[in-house]
Design an enzyme around this catalytic site. Structure first.
Site, PDB file in Angstrom:
ATOM      1  N   GLU A 154      42.938  28.019  59.617  1.00  0.00           N
ATOM      2  CA  GLU A 154      43.757  28.188  58.402  1.00  0.00           C
ATOM      3  C   GLU A 154      44.677  29.389  58.546  1.00  0.00           C
ATOM      4  OE1 GLU A 154      42.219  30.640  54.907  1.00  0.00           O
ATOM      5  OE2 GLU A 154      40.444  29.451  55.413  1.00  0.00           O
ATOM      6  N   LYS A 164      33.469  27.362  49.426  1.00  0.00           N
ATOM      7  CA  LYS A 164      33.689  28.629  50.125  1.00  0.00           C
ATOM      8  C   LYS A 164      32.994  29.726  49.335  1.00  0.00           C
ATOM      9  CE  LYS A 164      37.501  31.893  50.954  1.00  0.00           C
ATOM     10  NZ  LYS A 164      38.965  32.053  50.953  1.00  0.00           N
TER      11      LYS A 164
END
Length: 208
Positions: free
Chosen positions: A41, A130
């Site tokens: 990412e 997350k």
């Protein structure tokens, strides 16, 4: 979901390349993919992140899941999708962003820190939870949370993760780790990043 789970099963490490310059996108991710990383990412508060995502997707999109972090709005989701990103990671839990990401066919990975946030995110269709910042969510807390969450919920610890801290998190049911400055900073050389990547991959074996 299967491709995301397969990527984490192969190597449960997510590279967070905050501050990456587009000119370094390919050389940095070359060494990460070579080390085994399958999820990468680029946070949107990096310099020209969409260009980096385009370059990485063109280079490694067939071998790794590429996307963005710090995705805060639906407009961000569209921009990432148009750049070739496939995973949307956020520090917070915004159901509107999640709904939009899912409508675009992307994986949505919101930041959560409590059971209430975790269940709300799952209800909204989160692909991965997350747990952020991991420094605030101890392995003991995660064990308690894991006991009540659906068994197929995917949990990743993000924030302050080092090679030596992973075993305790893995022992309580963490499926993956988001790696930031311990893996990458713009000031690190490519050789240094390769060395750090190998250290994280090598540390997985004793984790089981």
């Amino acid at each position: 979901m299967s491709a995301l789970k397969s990527a984490l099963d192969a190597v449960p490490l997510i590279a967070i390349l905050r501050g990456l310059e587009p000119s370094m996108a390919v050389p940095v991710t070359d060494v990460l993919v070579e080390a085994g990383f399958r999820i990468i990412e680029v946070p949107l508060n990096s310099p020209d992140p969409l260009e980096s995502i385009r370059r990485i997707s063109d280079r490694h999109g067939g071998r790794a899941i590429i996307g963005a972090g710090t995705v805060l709005t639906c407009a961000d989701v569209d921009a990432v999708a148009d750049a070739g990103g496939r995973i949307i990671v956020a520090p917070n839990m915004n159901p509107a962003v999640g709904t939009h990401a899912l409508a675009r066919g992307l994986w949505w990975c919101p930041g959560v820190c409590t059971p209430t946030e975790a269940f709300a995110a799952l209800d909204a269709g989160a692909s991965l939870l997350k747990l952020f910042p991991a420094e605030m969510v101890s392995p003991t807390s995660i064990a308690a949370m894991r006991a009540v969450l659906p068994k197929d919920a995917i949990l990743a610890a993000v924030g302050g993760i080092t090679p030596t801290s992973m075993a305790d998190f893995r022992s309580v049911g963490i499926d993956g780790f988001g790696l930031g400055s311990a893996l990458f900073k713009p000031s690190y050389t490519v050789d240094d990043i390769a060395r750090r990547a190998r250290a994280f991959v090598d540390a997985l074996e004793p984790c089981g």
